[in-house]
Design an enzyme around this catalytic site. Structure first.
Site, short mmCIF file in Angstrom:
data_model
loop_
_atom_site.label_atom_id
_atom_site.label_comp_id
_atom_site.label_asym_id
_atom_site.label_seq_id
_atom_site.Cartn_x
_atom_site.Cartn_y
_atom_site.Cartn_z
N ASP A 146 -4.13 10.13 4.69
CA ASP A 146 -4.37 11.04 5.79
C ASP A 146 -3.35 12.18 5.85
OD1 ASP A 146 -2.05 9.69 6.84
OD2 ASP A 146 -3.36 8.22 7.77
N TYR A 183 -3.59 4.60 9.85
CA TYR A 183 -3.23 5.15 11.17
C TYR A 183 -4.48 5.49 11.98
CZ TYR A 183 -0.38 7.98 14.41
OH TYR A 183 0.25 8.50 15.51
N LEU A 223 -7.26 4.00 12.17
CA LEU A 223 -7.81 2.80 12.81
C LEU A 223 -7.03 2.45 14.08
CD1 LEU A 223 -9.82 0.43 12.66
CD2 LEU A 223 -8.13 -0.79 11.29
N ASP A 238 0.81 -1.21 0.00
CA ASP A 238 0.00 0.00 0.00
C ASP A 238 0.85 1.27 0.00
OD1 ASP A 238 -2.31 -1.44 -0.10
OD2 ASP A 238 -2.94 -1.06 1.97
#
Length: 301
Positions: free
Chosen positions: A156, A198, A200, A81
């Site tokens: 994010d 992050y 989560l 990812d």
């Protein structure tokens, strides 16, 4: 050695670029096999220039990511990812779709195991796929009212303390309305895509990729009443550094800016998107079950 499956002459994509994770074990051989497979399907194959340079790959033409728009029909990402995040941010708004192939670990975005590539990728190239549009965040860092940095984030935007410094105090406004002053280790502003990253681990909820919203998640807040909140997609969030040492803002954990007291970070949903292509039998819930080790559903379902 990968070889194309029979009856693979039909194709929806003619010009395919390959991007690879630089330091993964065996990546050179896997990329060569992948290039052989794709060229065997009748596609023109390119290697992303930075990938080719780092791995010393030759035998196929190269293109920089900046030159993909208009000259590449599909990008195949081999890695994890993190590799997908890096190339996706560069291609945002280019209308060039991406396919993610993972190198052993199940990824949320790189969701195709390398072991199934020879069966899955020809189908996608032939036009048998599900398209998944993902939104990004557009963040501007302001100091004394002047822009000092601007960046996109697919996962994010994170404002946090670095090193062993103490808590940071942040003042947060949404659409011009004061929300709160927060003392914490930091604050995560996340897309639905980033809700499984992050955010989560910091206690935020999982948002389905098709949910139109922006997630704010405090990192270890001093007050337990500071809870995650999902904002409407058109919200503009302004985060001001009130106090704190060694405060930084980072974008997808891949680039960062050092902050001072009084600096502001303005975050909104970008008008740029990316498209991820999945196999036609793709299920977001199956990915979550496998990644998060949820119990499988009963066989009667």
């Amino acid at each position: 050695m990968l070889s194309p499956s029979p009856n693979s002459s039909k194709k929806a994509f003619s010009r395919v670029a390959l991007v690879g994770k630089f330091h993964a074990d065996g990546i050179e051989d896997h990329l060569k096999d992948l290039a052989t497979l794709v060229s065997g399907l009748g596609c023109e194959v390119f290697i992303e220039a930075e990938t080719a340079t780092h791995l010393g790959l030759s035998g196929y033409p190269t293109k920089t990511a900046q030159d993909f728009a208009g000259s590449i029909d599909l990008v195949v990402v081999l890695g994890g990812d993190g590799t997908m995040l890096g190339i996706a941010r560069q291609l945002a708004g280019s209308n060039v779709p991406l396919v993610g192939i993972n190198m052993g670990r199940l990824g949320y975005m790189t969701d195709i195991p390398f072991q199934s590539v020879k069966d899955t990728l020809p189908k996608i190239i032939a036009g048998d796929f599900e398209a998944d549009t993902r939104t990004l965040l557009d963040a501007v860092v302001l100091r004394d009212g002047k822009e000092i940095n601007r960046a996109l984030a697919l996962n994010d935007v994170v404002v946090n303390r670095s090193g062993i410094s103490g808590m940071v105090e942040l003042a947060v406004q949404v659409n011009g309305s004061f929300m709160y002053n927060q003392r914490s280790d930091g604050l995560i502003v996340s897309t639905p895509t980033g809700s499984t990253a992050y955010a989560l681990s910091a206690g935020g909820p999982i948002l389905h990729p098709h949910v139109a919203g922006i997630l704010l998640v405090p990192i270890a807040p001093h007050s337990l009443s500071n809870r995650p909140i999902v904002l409407p997609k058109h919200s503009v969030t302004v985060i001001e550094v009130v106090n704190g040492l060694e405060v930084i803002v980072n974008f997808d954990m891949q680039s960062q800016t050092n902050l001072q007291s009084g600096d502001k970070i303005e975050v909104r949903q970008s008008d740029k998107t990316i498209a991820l292509l999945h196999p036609s039998n793709h299920s977001d819930y199956k990915t979550l079950r496998e990644k998060l080790h949820w119990n499988e559903y009963p066989s009667t379902f």
